[in-house]
Design a protein around this motif. Sequence first.
Motif: not given
Lengths: 274, 303
Positions: A122-123, A126, A128-129, B77-78, B86, B90-91, B94-97, B101, B103-104, B135-136
């Motif tokens: 739960r960052p 988040k 961009g990557g 990246y998004v 940002l 997406y943000r 990701a933050e609320t689950g 994610v 990410e690669s 971890r991802l």
Amino acid sequence: MSSYTFDEWYVIRLARTISDREVVFHGFASPCAQVAMHVAKRTHAPNMMLIEGAMYAINPDPPFIPPTSNDSSLKRGAAYSMRFEEFFDAAIRGDVDRMFVSGGQIDMYGNTNVTAVGPLERPKVKLGGGGGGCNISATIKQLTLWTTRHRSGRTIVAECDFITDIGHRTPAGTREELDYTGGGPQCLVSELGVFDYDSQGRMRLQELWPDVTVEQVREATGFEFAVADEVIPVAPPTQAELDVLRAIDPLGVRRGEFDPREMEREFDLVGAGV
Amino acid sequence: MYLDPDKRVDLATAASYVHDGHMIALGGGLSARLPMAMVRELIRQGRRDLHVVGSAHSMDVDLLIAAGALAICEESYVGFEQDLGLAPAYRRAAETGTITVKESCCVTILTQLRAAEMGLPFLPVRGIKGTDMRRLHPEYAETTCPFTGEVLVAVPPLKPDVAIIHAPVGDAFGNLFMEQPYVLDEHFAGASNSVIATVEKIVPTEELHDRGVVIPGYFVQAIAEVPFGAHPASCYPSYSYDRAHMSTYVQAAAKPESADGYVADWVNVPGGEDEYRNKVGAESLTRLTQWSESIDQWKGLFS
């Protein structure tokens, strides 16, 4: 007397991390590094091989730098357009000399986080990557780290919440222990100062901007960093460098990287070697 | 291989090849050649639980998330770069689950697509060790080189169900021409079970051959002609990207209610893509096509 603004000086300092005859790459979403490469190519590093960040175009002559790094203007006049895999293959086999890397967090060993601030599940933010940085930071010969957000106090931290791109050492080991062929971060250029890395891979203050004190750098940094025996002021830009920078970035996309208060930093061009 | 000589369909039919829960790959990258018309059509058709894989993307992925169509995001990246910042949906997701994610990294994705293209069970990458990327990705493993003893991270093949690619021109068989950068599109085509393509214009095969085939039609299951099918992304040489529209989207996507408003106003419109283009307006669209008239004209699109 002519003057210049901090964003201009900062980009020129970034440009000076490039040597002639280097193969150099910048990632997307980093106009300061992108403009710096074009400045270097047109001043002290005419024989560098400039690879445009998301176009993979070699030595282009763009009419301007657009606000996105995947735009056809950025391959205009290019000697060649690499395919995506041609660039990444070159980077992982060790044929790229330098890459510019930044991050939402940068730790004392130059590891960077562009994935998430706070707990991964739960960052808090988040980000961009990392694009391709996770793999190619291991193999590209030298990295120029950079940030325009040192002053925030949240960027240069003791430990990254997530390591996306690798610096000199992580909890898993040093570059040597990880069989990594690249040399890692050579320097970090921030809006407060310029750092190199000691033999243990730790960040060390080398240069200061004239309107910044060591104390201010300490306040903004999340750990005790080493200080060189003699901290020198950042060398001022030349008129020639400023002219080239203004010509290549007429839209001023580089300015988008800075907190507005950094844009109030203005300097007089005195006694510069032109 | 898809050998039907004529694969022309309309957008809705092409979109029907994508099913709920599919792993999809979106062509193009950042602000260029994104398959936006197909993204909008998938939202109109109510697609759910998609798993998207790829390199660096922006509004295509963010809009799918804003519309609730995405379950897993495996992009490197998004976001909207430094310019617009940002990616808001997406943000938030990701933050609320509300999405997973994964990410690669561009190199890892490329390597995994190559494994699929070659029919191999895995390939090694030199990087990843020492970073937190595993971890991802609990599916990654380690392998020891039989020749040097070096320990490398092994990654499995990535075989999307459908690759969705937009190109300036194509022919009835599905051969596609596009300008560089091709980004991952060639590898998406080779690694995926099928490609559905949208193009600005379908032309006779002889005319396409004069431009050059970048994606061969035997990978392509269906092709639909959709003018301005990448808007608001660019599709050179036809048009530049619509920065003002992207900015409108980013502002709207900042809050769930206004994000819903964008989807209602611009995507879930009864007239589909015709209505979308009308709403954007002929004057705006024409301006984007005039990038090549002069440097000032081109530059003016970005100021």
